[in-house]
Design a protein around this motif. Structure first.
Motif, PDB file in Angstrom:
ATOM      1  N   HIS A  22      52.331   3.139  -6.974  1.00  0.00           N
ATOM      2  CA  HIS A  22      51.593   2.848  -5.749  1.00  0.00           C
ATOM      3  C   HIS A  22      50.254   2.210  -6.097  1.00  0.00           C
ATOM      4  CE1 HIS A  22      50.921   3.756  -1.366  1.00  0.00           C
ATOM      5  NE2 HIS A  22      49.665   3.516  -1.753  1.00  0.00           N
ATOM      6  N   ALA A  23      49.573   2.744  -7.096  1.00  0.00           N
ATOM      7  CA  ALA A  23      48.274   2.206  -7.497  1.00  0.00           C
ATOM      8  C   ALA A  23      48.410   0.790  -8.039  1.00  0.00           C
ATOM      9  CB  ALA A  23      47.638   3.118  -8.543  1.00  0.00           C
ATOM     10  N   VAL A  24      49.427   0.550  -8.847  1.00  0.00           N
ATOM     11  CA  VAL A  24      49.633  -0.795  -9.393  1.00  0.00           C
ATOM     12  C   VAL A  24      49.894  -1.791  -8.274  1.00  0.00           C
ATOM     13  CG1 VAL A  24      51.166  -2.217 -10.803  1.00  0.00           C
ATOM     14  CG2 VAL A  24      50.377   0.008 -11.666  1.00  0.00           C
ATOM     15  N   ALA A  25      50.674  -1.392  -7.278  1.00  0.00           N
ATOM     16  CA  ALA A  25      50.938  -2.274  -6.138  1.00  0.00           C
ATOM     17  C   ALA A  25      49.640  -2.605  -5.405  1.00  0.00           C
ATOM     18  CB  ALA A  25      51.942  -1.624  -5.194  1.00  0.00           C
ATOM     19  N   CYS A  26      48.771  -1.606  -5.238  1.00  0.00           N
ATOM     20  CA  CYS A  26      47.473  -1.854  -4.598  1.00  0.00           C
ATOM     21  C   CYS A  26      46.631  -2.822  -5.419  1.00  0.00           C
ATOM     22  CB  CYS A  26      46.712  -0.544  -4.406  1.00  0.00           C
ATOM     23  SG  CYS A  26      47.409   0.563  -3.158  1.00  0.00           S
ATOM     24  N   LEU A  27      46.653  -2.663  -6.737  1.00  0.00           N
ATOM     25  CA  LEU A  27      45.919  -3.575  -7.610  1.00  0.00           C
ATOM     26  C   LEU A  27      46.404  -5.014  -7.457  1.00  0.00           C
ATOM     27  CD1 LEU A  27      45.504  -1.695 -11.022  1.00  0.00           C
ATOM     28  CD2 LEU A  27      43.670  -2.608  -9.587  1.00  0.00           C
ATOM     29  N   GLU A  28      47.673  -5.166  -7.160  1.00  0.00           N
ATOM     30  CA  GLU A  28      48.261  -6.497  -6.999  1.00  0.00           C
ATOM     31  C   GLU A  28      48.068  -7.056  -5.597  1.00  0.00           C
ATOM     32  OE1 GLU A  28      52.279  -5.800  -8.171  1.00  0.00           O
ATOM     33  OE2 GLU A  28      51.825  -5.826 -10.327  1.00  0.00           O
ATOM     34  N   GLY A  29      47.301  -6.340  -4.784  1.00  0.00           N
ATOM     35  CA  GLY A  29      46.997  -6.821  -3.442  1.00  0.00           C
ATOM     36  C   GLY A  29      48.058  -6.527  -2.410  1.00  0.00           C
ATOM     37  N   LEU A  30      48.997  -5.652  -2.744  1.00  0.00           N
ATOM     38  CA  LEU A  30      50.069  -5.312  -1.818  1.00  0.00           C
ATOM     39  C   LEU A  30      49.674  -4.112  -0.969  1.00  0.00           C
ATOM     40  CD1 LEU A  30      53.059  -5.647  -4.321  1.00  0.00           C
ATOM     41  CD2 LEU A  30      52.180  -7.387  -2.739  1.00  0.00           C
ATOM     42  N   GLN A  31      50.449  -3.863   0.079  1.00  0.00           N
ATOM     43  CA  GLN A  31      50.284  -2.677   0.910  1.00  0.00           C
ATOM     44  C   GLN A  31      51.580  -1.869   0.826  1.00  0.00           C
ATOM     45  OE1 GLN A  31      49.236  -4.288   4.794  1.00  0.00           O
ATOM     46  NE2 GLN A  31      47.055  -4.225   4.284  1.00  0.00           N
ATOM     47  N   PRO A  32      51.717  -1.071  -0.225  1.00  0.00           N
ATOM     48  CA  PRO A  32      52.989  -0.384  -0.470  1.00  0.00           C
ATOM     49  C   PRO A  32      53.373   0.574   0.646  1.00  0.00           C
ATOM     50  CG  PRO A  32      51.255   0.466  -1.902  1.00  0.00           C
ATOM     51  CD  PRO A  32      50.693  -0.740  -1.233  1.00  0.00           C
ATOM     52  N   LEU A  34      32.386   5.742  -5.517  1.00  0.00           N
ATOM     53  CA  LEU A  34      31.805   5.799  -4.184  1.00  0.00           C
ATOM     54  C   LEU A  34      32.703   6.573  -3.242  1.00  0.00           C
ATOM     55  CD1 LEU A  34      30.833   2.023  -3.873  1.00  0.00           C
ATOM     56  CD2 LEU A  34      29.368   3.900  -4.639  1.00  0.00           C
ATOM     57  N   ILE A  35      32.110   7.155  -2.189  1.00  0.00           N
ATOM     58  CA  ILE A  35      32.947   7.683  -1.118  1.00  0.00           C
ATOM     59  C   ILE A  35      33.610   6.485  -0.433  1.00  0.00           C
ATOM     60  CG2 ILE A  35      31.553   9.746  -0.854  1.00  0.00           C
ATOM     61  CD1 ILE A  35      30.372   8.554   1.694  1.00  0.00           C
ATOM     62  N   LEU A  36      34.605   6.745   0.386  1.00  0.00           N
ATOM     63  CA  LEU A  36      35.492   5.672   0.829  1.00  0.00           C
ATOM     64  C   LEU A  36      34.803   4.612   1.677  1.00  0.00           C
ATOM     65  CD1 LEU A  36      38.458   5.002   0.308  1.00  0.00           C
ATOM     66  CD2 LEU A  36      39.012   6.048   2.497  1.00  0.00           C
ATOM     67  N   GLU A  93      37.378  -1.052   0.857  1.00  0.00           N
ATOM     68  CA  GLU A  93      37.374  -2.503   1.019  1.00  0.00           C
ATOM     69  C   GLU A  93      36.129  -3.161   0.453  1.00  0.00           C
ATOM     70  OE1 GLU A  93      38.032  -3.439   5.092  1.00  0.00           O
ATOM     71  OE2 GLU A  93      40.063  -2.585   5.134  1.00  0.00           O
ATOM     72  N   ASP A  94      35.023  -2.426   0.362  1.00  0.00           N
ATOM     73  CA  ASP A  94      33.755  -3.013  -0.082  1.00  0.00           C
ATOM     74  C   ASP A  94      33.347  -2.561  -1.479  1.00  0.00           C
ATOM     75  OD1 ASP A  94      33.382  -4.341   2.399  1.00  0.00           O
ATOM     76  OD2 ASP A  94      32.657  -2.476   3.283  1.00  0.00           O
ATOM     77  N   VAL A  95      34.284  -2.021  -2.239  1.00  0.00           N
ATOM     78  CA  VAL A  95      33.946  -1.508  -3.558  1.00  0.00           C
ATOM     79  C   VAL A  95      33.608  -2.669  -4.496  1.00  0.00           C
ATOM     80  CG1 VAL A  95      36.271  -1.560  -4.551  1.00  0.00           C
ATOM     81  CG2 VAL A  95      34.665   0.218  -5.247  1.00  0.00           C
ATOM     82  N   ASP A 127      43.290  15.286 -10.646  1.00  0.00           N
ATOM     83  CA  ASP A 127      41.922  14.866 -10.955  1.00  0.00           C
ATOM     84  C   ASP A 127      41.876  13.396 -11.349  1.00  0.00           C
ATOM     85  OD1 ASP A 127      39.184  15.121 -11.417  1.00  0.00           O
ATOM     86  OD2 ASP A 127      39.448  15.827 -13.472  1.00  0.00           O
ATOM     87  N   HIS A 128      42.919  12.906 -11.976  1.00  0.00           N
ATOM     88  CA  HIS A 128      42.950  11.507 -12.402  1.00  0.00           C
ATOM     89  C   HIS A 128      43.271  10.547 -11.261  1.00  0.00           C
ATOM     90  CE1 HIS A 128      43.928  12.901 -16.805  1.00  0.00           C
ATOM     91  NE2 HIS A 128      42.679  13.132 -16.446  1.00  0.00           N
ATOM     92  N   CYS A 129      44.102  10.991 -10.319  1.00  0.00           N
ATOM     93  CA  CYS A 129      44.568  10.029  -9.305  1.00  0.00           C
ATOM     94  C   CYS A 129      43.605   9.867  -8.130  1.00  0.00           C
ATOM     95  CB  CYS A 129      45.972  10.371  -8.828  1.00  0.00           C
ATOM     96  SG  CYS A 129      46.135  11.791  -7.748  1.00  0.00           S
ATOM     97  N   GLN A 130      42.818  10.908  -7.791  1.00  0.00           N
ATOM     98  CA  GLN A 130      41.948  10.796  -6.613  1.00  0.00           C
ATOM     99  C   GLN A 130      40.919   9.669  -6.722  1.00  0.00           C
ATOM    100  OE1 GLN A 130      38.501  11.825  -6.574  1.00  0.00           O
ATOM    101  NE2 GLN A 130      38.049  12.090  -4.398  1.00  0.00           N
ATOM    102  N   PRO A 131      40.194   9.531  -7.855  1.00  0.00           N
ATOM    103  CA  PRO A 131      39.222   8.433  -7.932  1.00  0.00           C
ATOM    104  C   PRO A 131      39.871   7.056  -7.883  1.00  0.00           C
ATOM    105  CG  PRO A 131      38.796  10.103  -9.611  1.00  0.00           C
ATOM    106  CD  PRO A 131      40.133  10.403  -9.033  1.00  0.00           C
ATOM    107  N   ILE A 132      41.105   6.973  -8.343  1.00  0.00           N
ATOM    108  CA  ILE A 132      41.814   5.692  -8.315  1.00  0.00           C
ATOM    109  C   ILE A 132      42.013   5.230  -6.879  1.00  0.00           C
ATOM    110  CG2 ILE A 132      44.062   4.615  -8.747  1.00  0.00           C
ATOM    111  CD1 ILE A 132      44.192   6.280 -11.338  1.00  0.00           C
ATOM    112  N   PHE A 133      42.530   6.101  -6.034  1.00  0.00           N
ATOM    113  CA  PHE A 133      42.791   5.710  -4.649  1.00  0.00           C
ATOM    114  C   PHE A 133      41.506   5.603  -3.836  1.00  0.00           C
ATOM    115  CE2 PHE A 133      47.080   7.561  -5.643  1.00  0.00           C
ATOM    116  CZ  PHE A 133      47.717   6.334  -5.688  1.00  0.00           C
ATOM    117  N   GLN A 134      40.512   6.397  -4.185  1.00  0.00           N
ATOM    118  CA  GLN A 134      39.236   6.297  -3.492  1.00  0.00           C
ATOM    119  C   GLN A 134      38.606   4.927  -3.738  1.00  0.00           C
ATOM    120  OE1 GLN A 134      36.955   9.918  -2.691  1.00  0.00           O
ATOM    121  NE2 GLN A 134      35.385   9.051  -3.992  1.00  0.00           N
ATOM    122  N   THR A 135      38.905   4.346  -4.883  1.00  0.00           N
ATOM    123  CA  THR A 135      38.421   2.999  -5.208  1.00  0.00           C
ATOM    124  C   THR A 135      39.321   1.928  -4.600  1.00  0.00           C
ATOM    125  OG1 THR A 135      37.426   3.754  -7.283  1.00  0.00           O
ATOM    126  CG2 THR A 135      37.912   1.402  -7.097  1.00  0.00           C
TER     127      THR A 135
END
Length: 390
Positions: A183-193, A29-31, A151-153, A139-147
């Motif tokens: 950074h992505a793993v920290a986001c997955l863990e609910g952190l705000q890196p 989804l878009i952001l 907040e409503d994904v 190409d691999h990292c953009q969809p990760i952060f877009q997800t």
């Protein structure tokens, strides 16, 4: 038909076919969560990612080539479609279909350009050179952060990211781009890196909003209005393919950066249709709003990088350098072709005459790419003769 006319006809045939990439929907989804992203606006966002994350690139990587790869890497999806990474997909069959698509699409171009762009696409797919490998990382990292920053994904999308990072193709980021991985793993863990990616991602997330800014121009098939993100992708492709017709030699990397960034201010200021009738006061207010938007949005970046991006945007607006003059020309010519293909588009909505098109569009195109305007004017004149009385 002259050799030059034949070449231009071939180039425009490719560029108008590329318009179909906007119809290809992706899974992510878009952001703001309002809809799926399409592959054209995705390609633009990847180019912005490549430019913003350039400080993290290995020393032997050409960011200019990476941007070019990302502009064209998904064109094959026009024929082959997009395939979610978590789907039950025969990837060998997909690769075969994409190779056939690449041959068809790039063969629309003049032979020399066909060989060059096709070769660049193959280089990206093979992922053997430093440039291609870095383009793949982007190409691999953009969809990760877009997800992760949505907040409503749906929860299922988060699980796709988790599987991608731990065992999927993005697992390679742990070694190839560790800043992104951690950074992505920290986001997955609910952190705000708070790290070296925090400011760049603030900007990259903010500019996702350009995908929601609608323009007066429709797609070539007239099915919907184009948005400013996919427009930016399309004119970057236009500028690259038509570069030989520039009024003067230009630094193409600089031109692509201008066109990549030029409409970002519309996130705050909105789009202003070229054929709208505005008073001097209204024009001044728009200019002030855009300047304020540039200061706010580019100010999200690390200070030195934000200043560089702001200067690129200011140079485009001033339209004095050879690169800015050419970029302005290309920004004007793309909607003309879309209006023609869609049966009039915004020309009908604004009661545009050929004389008005000449005054508001033609002279700017001719200033930066005179041969292009001669070709385009000849193509659109019959439409105005048939559909307008002035």
């Amino acid at each position: 038909m002259t050799d030059q006319s034949t070449r231009l006809a071939s180039q425009f045939r490719f560029l108008l076919e590329a318009d179909k990439l906007r119809r290809v929907e992706r899974q992510n989804l878009i952001l703001d969560g309002s809809r799926c992203e399409n592959s054209a606006e995705h390609s633009w966002h990847l180019a912005v990612y490549a430019l913003v994350l350039a400080p993290f690139a290995p020393a032997d990587v050409s960011v200019e080539r990476v941007v070019q790869m990302l502009l064209l890497h998904d064109l094959v999806e026009i024929d082959a479609g997009d395939h979610p990474i978590d789907g039950d997909v025969d990837w060998e069959a997909v690769a075969s279909a994409e190779a056939v698509a690449a041959t068809r699409l790039f063969s629309l171009l003049p032979a020399d350009q066909s060989a060059f762009l096709h070769g660049l696409w193959r280089e990206f797919e093979a992922s053997q050179t430093p440039d291609a490998q870095w383009a793949k990382r982007i190409d691999h990292c953009q969809p990760i952060f877009q997800t992760l920053y949505n907040e409503d994904v749906p929860a299922a999308h988060i699980e796709v990211v988790r599987g991608n990072l731990f065992g999927g193709r993005a697992a390679a980021l742990q070694d190839a781009f560790p800043e992104v991985f951690h950074h992505a793993v920290a986001c997955l863990e609910g952190l705000q890196p708070q790290d070296a990616l925090t400011a760049p991602l603030s900007f990259l997330n903010e500019v996702d909003g350009l995908k929601t800014v609608l323009r007066a121009t429709t797609l070539a098939d007239g099915s919907r209005r184009e948005n400013s993100a996919e427009h930016s992708w399309h004119i970057m492709l236009y500028a690259w393919v038509l570069a030989q017709h520039s009024h003067a030699p230009v630094d193409m990397a600089r031109v692509l950066q201008m066109l990549m960034l030029h409409d970002i201010v519309e996130i705050d200021a909105g789009d202003v249709p070229i054929h709208a009738t505005l008073s001097e006061a209204e024009q001044a207010a728009i200019a002030a709003n855009e300047q304020a938007a540039a200061e706010r949005i580019f100010g999200l970046l690390p200070a030195a990088q934000g200043e560089v991006f702001h200067r690129i945007w200011t140079e485009f607006e001033a339209a004095e350098s050879p690169e800015a003059i050419y970029a302005k020309a290309i920004d004007r010519v793309q909607p003309v072709l879309l209006n023609l293909m869609s049966g009039g588009g915004s020309w009908r909505a604004y009661n545009v005459t050929l004389e008005q098109l000449e005054a508001r569009v033609g002279h700017k195109v001719a200033r930066g790419a005179p041969v292009v305007w001669d070709h385009v004017r000849a193509a659109v004149a019959p439409w105005f003769a048939e559909n307008t009385s002035a």
